[in-house]
Design a protein around this motif. Structure first.
Motif, PDB file in Angstrom:
ATOM      1  N   UNK A 166       0.963  -1.685   0.079  1.00 30.12           N
ATOM      2  CA  UNK A 166      -0.300   0.245   0.016  1.00 30.12           C
ATOM      3  C   UNK A 166       0.607   1.166  -0.040  1.00 30.12           C
ATOM      4  N   UNK A 167       1.662   0.867   0.534  1.00 27.84           N
ATOM      5  CA  UNK A 167       2.686   2.710   1.076  1.00 27.84           C
ATOM      6  C   UNK A 167       3.277   2.368  -0.851  1.00 27.84           C
ATOM      7  N   UNK A 168       3.883   1.376  -1.367  1.00 33.12           N
ATOM      8  CA  UNK A 168       3.943   1.505  -2.729  1.00 33.12           C
ATOM      9  C   UNK A 168       3.550   2.359  -3.177  1.00 33.12           C
ATOM     10  N   UNK A 169       2.544   2.098  -3.041  1.00 32.30           N
ATOM     11  CA  UNK A 169       0.979   2.385  -3.888  1.00 32.30           C
ATOM     12  C   UNK A 169       0.830   4.126  -4.282  1.00 32.30           C
ATOM     13  N   UNK A 170       1.138   4.377  -3.112  1.00 27.02           N
ATOM     14  CA  UNK A 170       1.615   6.243  -1.837  1.00 27.02           C
ATOM     15  C   UNK A 170       3.157   6.684  -3.316  1.00 27.02           C
ATOM     16  N   UNK A 171       3.937   5.526  -3.173  1.00 27.09           N
ATOM     17  CA  UNK A 171       5.016   5.928  -3.913  1.00 27.09           C
ATOM     18  C   UNK A 171       4.668   6.316  -5.128  1.00 27.09           C
ATOM     19  N   UNK A 172       4.242   5.214  -5.535  1.00 27.02           N
ATOM     20  CA  UNK A 172       4.252   5.070  -7.064  1.00 27.02           C
ATOM     21  C   UNK A 172       2.825   6.217  -7.603  1.00 27.02           C
ATOM     22  N   UNK A 173       2.166   6.848  -6.591  1.00 30.91           N
ATOM     23  CA  UNK A 173       0.871   8.335  -6.719  1.00 30.91           C
ATOM     24  C   UNK A 173       1.866   9.441  -6.843  1.00 30.91           C
ATOM     25  N   UNK A 174       2.544   9.114  -6.459  1.00 26.22           N
ATOM     26  CA  UNK A 174       3.961  10.970  -6.608  1.00 26.22           C
ATOM     27  C   UNK A 174       4.347  10.310  -7.589  1.00 26.22           C
ATOM     28  N   UNK A 175       5.479   9.684  -8.500  1.00 25.59           N
ATOM     29  CA  UNK A 175       5.526   9.304  -9.037  1.00 25.59           C
ATOM     30  C   UNK A 175       4.538   9.245 -10.065  1.00 25.59           C
ATOM     31  N   UNK A 176       4.110   9.057 -10.536  1.00 26.95           N
ATOM     32  CA  UNK A 176       3.044   8.976 -11.319  1.00 26.95           C
ATOM     33  C   UNK A 176       2.669  10.516 -11.272  1.00 26.95           C
ATOM     34  N   UNK A 177       1.480  11.354 -10.186  1.00 26.93           N
ATOM     35  CA  UNK A 177       2.038  12.457 -10.518  1.00 26.93           C
ATOM     36  C   UNK A 177       3.263  13.502 -11.465  1.00 26.93           C
ATOM     37  N   UNK A 178       4.248  12.914 -10.354  1.00 26.93           N
ATOM     38  CA  UNK A 178       5.206  13.906 -11.287  1.00 26.93           C
ATOM     39  C   UNK A 178       5.506  14.291 -12.747  1.00 26.93           C
ATOM     40  N   UNK A 179       5.368  12.354 -12.985  1.00 28.06           N
ATOM     41  CA  UNK A 179       5.099  12.515 -15.168  1.00 28.06           C
ATOM     42  C   UNK A 179       3.609  12.481 -15.370  1.00 28.06           C
ATOM     43  N   UNK A 180       2.702  12.955 -15.366  1.00 29.99           N
ATOM     44  CA  UNK A 180       1.899  13.797 -15.828  1.00 29.99           C
ATOM     45  C   UNK A 180       1.854  15.242 -15.804  1.00 29.99           C
ATOM     46  N   UNK A 181       1.948  15.567 -14.732  1.00 25.42           N
ATOM     47  CA  UNK A 181       2.254  17.280 -14.078  1.00 25.42           C
ATOM     48  C   UNK A 181       3.771  17.106 -15.431  1.00 25.42           C
TER      49      UNK A 181
END
Length: 212
Positions: A166-181
């Motif tokens: 679940x923490x990995x999901x949080x980490x992926x959310x952060x990297x995903x947000x960086x990439x999309x933005x």
């Protein structure tokens, strides 16, 4: 409900307090429900925008859904008054299953991100993906924190591993947000697969943990 342990029972896999088991079951059910929605939205948005990071995030959610369901099964064995041996067997099987899911996701992200960087596949902007990433970045760390606390009190390696996923999901959310933005605002076409690749070291590390 037969043989549900009480607060006064001796320590051990089948002697966890009734309230702790109930909380674990509730959190895992909530995690599974959220990941089902998250997976559907992320894969849809990723296909629409041609975003490997979003599709990878959706597949991660599907894998985490499978892991949550497996850990949920393990706690249902305990909830129903399973023997110490039965609970320990379920614990070990589920812990290794969760570890395997980390490796599967790492392999997918590595191959697909490498392919997109090599072929210079450009993803479109995804407002829906950005909203999803922000929501997950807020929600998932809270759920992970609760599960880690319960894992320590229940002495459950499988729940701890699932909480780290679940923490990995949080980490992926952060990297995903960086990439999309970066893709939407700066036009960096490579940001999407590059952000996805940032997931790989964490995923491999967590997968190895389950088999050590």
């Amino acid at each position: 409900m037969a043989n549900v342990p009480s607060e006064t029972d001796a320590p051990g896999p089948t002697a966890a307090p009734h309230t702790l088991l109930r909380r674990a079951l509730a959190l895992l059910t909530a995690t599974a429900a959220y990941n089902l929605i998250e997976a559907g939205v992320a894969v849809y948005a990723g296909i629409e925008a041609g975003s490997i990071a979003l599709v990878g995030f959706g597949l991660d959610s599907a894998i985490e859904l499978a892991a949550a369901l497996m850990v949920l099964w393990r706690f249902r064995v305990q909830w129903r008054g399973g023997s110490v041996e039965a609970v320990e067997r379920a614990e070990e099987r589920v812990h290794r299953f969760v570890g395997l899911t980390f490796f599967l996701l790492a392999a997918y992200v590595l191959v697909e991100s490498g392919r997109r960087l090599w072929l210079q596949v450009i993803a479109e902007e995804s407002t829906l993906g950005i909203v999803l990433a922000v929501a997950s970045l807020i929600i998932m760390p809270v759920i992970a924190f609760w599960k880690l606390r319960l894992a320590r009190r229940l002495d459950s390696r499988s729940l701890a591993a699932e909480a780290r996923e679940t923490l990995a999901c949080s980490y992926l959310s952060f990297t995903l947000l960086l990439g999309l933005v970066a893709n939407a605002w700066l036009g960096w076409w490579w940001a999407d697969p590059a952000a996805a690749l940032l997931m790989v070291p964490w995923l491999i590390h967590e997968g190895r943990e389950a088999f050590e």
